[in-house]
Scaffold this active site. Structure first.
Site, PDB file in Angstrom:
ATOM      1  N   GLU A  43       0.794  -1.225   0.000  1.00  0.00           N
ATOM      2  CA  GLU A  43       0.000   0.000   0.000  1.00  0.00           C
ATOM      3  C   GLU A  43       0.831   1.282   0.000  1.00  0.00           C
ATOM      4  OE1 GLU A  43      -3.159   0.231  -0.415  1.00  0.00           O
ATOM      5  OE2 GLU A  43      -3.828  -1.837  -0.111  1.00  0.00           O
ATOM      6  N   SER A 101     -51.380 -22.284  40.722  1.00  0.00           N
ATOM      7  CA  SER A 101     -50.951 -22.849  42.008  1.00  0.00           C
ATOM      8  C   SER A 101     -49.469 -22.669  42.284  1.00  0.00           C
ATOM      9  CB  SER A 101     -51.310 -24.339  42.061  1.00  0.00           C
ATOM     10  OG  SER A 101     -52.709 -24.506  42.075  1.00  0.00           O
TER      11      SER A 101
END
Length: 689
Positions: free
Chosen positions: A94, A364
Site C-alpha cells: 500500500e 398454584s
C-alpha cells in the site's frame, strides 16, 4: 553580425533573469502557502479518532456470546497485538514510503499521473496509508476534487498530531476487509478464526491484499483471484526487502484453511438475554446509548453458555409446531446471577421477551408464598383442613364462589399441609388464605421480590394475579437459599475501549425469611415428586419425578390459559411458563405437561457434572416420622410415615392410636387443628348470612 549576437545574448539573459525571478516568487508563494497550510492544519488540532467498534458480550466463562455493531464488525487492537507480517505486507503493497512522507507522496503522485496519462484513465491512485486512514475516518469514497482536498487536509492534520505508529495502528483497525469485517482483528477472526497476532505469513499476505477490492479479492468469493493478489503482495514484500524469494514462494504455496464461508454469521447465544443486558446498560446503569453505538465495550455477563444452550435445546424439543409460546429463567439463588433466559421460541420471528416483558397468572405456583406465610403464623406440615367442595360467599349479592380441585379430586376428609402442597389442593389453599387474612400472602410475596401488583382477593391463593417469569424465579430463590431475597444480576462488569472498568456489580442478598421456615417449606415442596404421598389422588410431579436424579423442590401451576413449573435445587432456580400470546385456552391434556418437561429436563442436564447438593438443614429444626395422612407420629399401629421437618417445639407429639376392631386405621386429628376447622366453618356460615 556581432551586434545581433549580443542582442540575442542580452535577450536570453533577460528571459533567464525573468524566469528566475518568477521562480523565486513562485517558490516564496509556494513556501508561504505550505507554511500557511501547515499552520492552518496545526491550528485545527488533532482530528478525533473515534470510530465505530464492536461491543462484545461475554458469558460467565468469559467466552463471547454476542456482539453489538451497526454493520461494522470491528475489534480495535494495538499495533503490538498485530503480527509483524501483516504490518510489513500492508506497507509493502500500500505505501512503501510510509515512514518517509508527510501524509502524501509526491513521487507516487507523479508516477500515478504519468501512468494515468498513458492509460488515458484515472485507474491508478496515489493515496498513502495516511490518506486512506483519513478517508476511512471522515470522508466518503467519491472521486471528486473536493474530497481529495479534504483528504489532504485531514492527512496533514493526522501527520502533524500523531506519530506514524499511531496512524498505522488506526489504519489497520479501520480498513474494510469485506463481509462486514472492519479492521484486521475482525478480518482475522472472520477468515481464519484466530487473532491477528497469530497469523502466519501466508494468512497475513492474503488479508493484506483484500482492501484494494474487498468484494473482488475476497478468497471466499474467488480463491484463485485472491491467490493471484496474494502473490503480488508477497512479491512487493520481496522488493521492499522484508522477505526473500524463497520465503515468498513457500508462503504462496501454503494451503489456507478458511473457517467461515458465509457472510456476517451472528451470535445466537441468548438473544433475549442480550436484549435485557442492553436495556440495563442504558436504563439502569446509565451508559449513554452513543457510547454503546461507538462500541469497543466489553460487557461481562452472568449467562452460562452451557445452560443457555440446554434451555434452548429443551424448549425446541418439547414445544409443538404451533403458536404455543414459552419462557424460561434460570438463576443461581446464592448470588442472583441469571444463568439462562429464553423469552420465546424464536427470537427472529418474535423478539418480545415473555420472560420479563409480559405477565401471566401463575396458578398454584403462587401457593408457596401463601404457605410460607402460614408457617410464619402457626401452621406446620402437620396442620390439617377439610378437603371437600366448599362454596365461599365472598361478595354480597353474588353467587357463592366455589373453587374446584383439578379433575374434581377431593379427599372428602382432613388433609395435612404436606399433602395439600403435594396434591395442589385448592380448597385447603383458599381456607388458609382466608384464615390468615388475605394481606399475609401479598406481604410475603413482595418481601421475597414479587414487584407486580397483587390484590387481596381470595382468588390470589390460587394465583389469579399476574406476574412475570423472572419474578417467580426471584421469589423462589428465597426458599432455596435460606431466606435471602436476591436481586437478579445480568451484568458483572463493563470495560471500555481503554481497558477501564466503567461499571462493576456484586451480588446483593438481603435476609427476609427465617432460614428454619424456608427449609421446612422446601421440604414440603419436595412432596410433589414423592409418590409415597399418593392417596385419594397422585402427587402433581409424578410424571417427571423419574427425570430428576438430585434433591429438588418445586410447584407447578395452571390456569385456563397458562401452565407453569417453578422449582429449584440448592444451586439453581428455574421458572418456566407455557401458553399462547393471546388469551387462548390451553389443551391441558396435551400442553399442560410441557412446562414440567422443560423444567425437569433442563434442570437435570444443566447441572450435569455439578455436585449433587442436599438442602442444608439449619439449627433449630428437628425431623420426625410423621403419618402424612393425619399429621400424627407414626407407630406400629400406623406405620405409614414420611420423615418431615418442624421448628423444634412444634413437632407432633401425639401418636397414631390403635386401629379399630374392624382393622381400619384410625385417622385421629389434632383437636387444636379440628377446632380451627370448626371455627372456619362457622365463619363461612356466618359470612354467608
Amino acid at each position: 553580425m556581432e551586434v545581433v549576437v549580443n542582442r540575442r545574448i542580452r535577450r536570453t539573459r533577460r528571459l533567464v533573469r525573468l524566469f528566475f525571478r518568477l521562480f523565486l516568487i513562485f517558490l516564496v508563494l509556494a513556501t508561504a502557502a505550505a507554511v500557511g497550510l501547515l499552520s492552518y492544519t496545526k491550528m485545527q488540532g488533532p482530528p478525533p479518532l473515534n470510530v465505530p467498534q464492536t461491543t462484545v458480550y461475554y458469558g460467565a466463562d468469559h467466552t463471547p456470546i454476542g456482539e453489538h455493531h451497526k454493520g461494522e464488525n470491528r475489534h480495535w487492537v494495538s499495533l503490538s497485538q498485530i503480527d509483524q507480517n501483516v504490518i510489513d505486507a500492508t506497507i509493502a503493497i500500500e505505501d512503501r514510503r510510509f515512514y518517509h512522507h508527510w501524509g502524501f507522496d509526491i513521487n507516487r503522485i507523479g508516477g500515478a499521473v504519468i501512468a494515468n496519462l498513458r492509460a488515458r484513465s484515472a485507474a491508478q491512485g496515489a493515496s498513502t496509508l495516511t490518506q486512506q486512514y483519513a478517508r476511512n475516518l471522515y470522508l466518503s469514497h467519491d472521486k471528486t476534487w473536493k474530497r481529495k482536498w479534504n483528504e489532504l487536509l485531514y492527512s496533514l492534520r493526522l501527520e502533524m498530531n500523531y506519530d506514524k505508529d499511531q496512524i498505522l495502528e488506526g489504519y489497520l483497525n479501520t480498513v474494510y476487509y469485506g463481509h462486514g469485517a472492519y479492521g484486521v482483528e475482525a478480518a482475522s477472526q472472520h477468515y481464519f478464526g484466530k487473532s491477528a497476532k497469530n497469523l502466519t505469513l501466508a494468512e497475513a499476505s492474503m488479508l493484506s491484499g483484500i482492501p484494494k477490492g474487498p468484494s473482488y479479492y475476497s478468497p471466499l468469493f474467488d480463491l484463485e483471484r485472491a491467490k493471484r493478489r496474494q502473490a503480488v503482495v508477497l512479491q512487493s514484500m520481496v522488493t521492499h526487502g522484508v522477505l526473500n524469494q524463497v520465503e515468498a514462494d513457500e508462503a504462496h504455496l501454503e494451503p489456507l484453511n478458511f473457517v467461515q464461508n458465509e457472510l456476517d454469521r451472528p451470535s445466537t447465544v441468548g438473544p433475549y438475554f442480550q436484549d435485557v443486558v442492553e436495556r440495563q446498560l442504558i436504563e439502569e446503569i446509565g451508559i449513554d446509548p452513543s457510547l454503546i453505538e461507538a462500541g469497543g465495550l466489553k460487557v461481562y455477563t452472568t449467562l452460562d453458555p452451557k445452560m443457555q444452550k440446554e434451555a434452548e435445546y429443551w424448549v425446541e424439543r418439547e414445544m409443538p409446531d404451533s403458536e404455543l409460546e414459552t419462557a424460561l429463567v434460570a438463576l443461581d439463588p446464592r448470588t442472583g446471577d441469571v444463568k439462562a433466559l429464553v423469552g420465546g421460541r424464536n427470537y427472529v420471528e418474535s423478539p418480545l421477551n415473555r420472560a420479563v416483558q409480559t405477565r401471566r397468572s401463575p396458578g398454584s405456583a403462587f401457593k408457596p408464598y401463601l404457605y410460607y406465610a402460614a408457617l410464619e403464623n402457626g401452621y406446620t406440615a402437620a396442620s390439617t383442613l377439610l378437603s371437600e367442595p366448599t362454596p365461599f360467599n365472598i361478595d354480597d349479592g353474588r353467587e357463592p364462589w366455589t373453587p374446584r380441585n383439578f379433575n374434581d379430586n377431593y379427599a372428602e376428609d382432613f388433609i395435612t399441609l404436606l399433602q395439600a402442597m403435594a396434591f395442589s389442593d385448592n380448597i385447603y389453599a383458599v381456607k388458609t388464605h382466608l384464615l390468615l387474612g388475605t394481606e399475609r400472602a401479598v406481604e410475603l410475596a413482595k418481601r421475597v421480590g414479587i414487584e407486580s401488583p397483587l390484590h387481596n382477593h381470595p382468588s390470589l391463593a390460587l394465583g389469579s394475579a399476574e406476574v412475570n417469569v423472572l419474578e417467580m424465579a426471584r421469589g423462589y430463590s428465597a426458599f432455596a437459599n435460606g431466606g435471602m431475597r436476591v436481586n437478579p444480576r445480568f451484568i458483572e462488569k463493563v470495560v471500555d475501549v481503554e481497558g477501564e472498568v466503567v461499571y462493576e456489580s456484586e451480588p446483593t442478598l438481603t435476609q427476609v425469611l427465617d432460614p428454619k421456615l424456608a427449609f421446612i417449606l422446601t421440604d414440603i415442596m419436595t412432596g410433589m415428586f414423592d409418590p409415597y404421598l399418593n392417596a385419594h389422588t397422585s402427587v402433581t410431579g409424578r410424571s417427571i419425578a423419574h427425570l430428576i436424579n438430585r434433591p429438588v423442590a418445586g410447584k407447578s401451576g395452571s390456569t385456563t390459559w397458562d401452565s407453569w413449573m417453578v422449582g429449584y435445587t440448592p444451586q439453581l432456580v428455574t421458572s418456566v411458563w407455557v401458553g399462547f400470546n393471546d388469551q387462548i385456552e390451553l389443551d391441558h391434556s396435551t400442553d399442560g405437561q410441557r412446562a414440567k418437561n422443560i423444567w425437569a429436563n433442563f434442570t437435570e442436564h444443566a447441572l450435569k457434572g455439578q455436585p449433587v447438593l442436599p438442602f442444608e438443614k439449619p439449627d433449630g429444626v428437628v425431623d420426625v416420622k410423621m403419618n402424612p395422612h393425619n399429621g400424627l407420629l407414626a407407630t406400629e399401629h400406623c406405620p405409614t410415615h414420611r420423615v418431615t421437618y418442624f421448628v423444634e417445639g412444634t413437632e407432633p407429639t401425639k401418636e397414631c392410636p390403635p386401629p379399630q376392631a374392624d382393622g381400619e386405621e384410625v385417622e385421629a386429628i389434632d383437636e387444636e387443628t379440628h377446632e380451627k376447622e370448626r371455627f372456619l366453618e362457622r365463619f363461612f356460615k356466618w359470612f354467608s348470612h
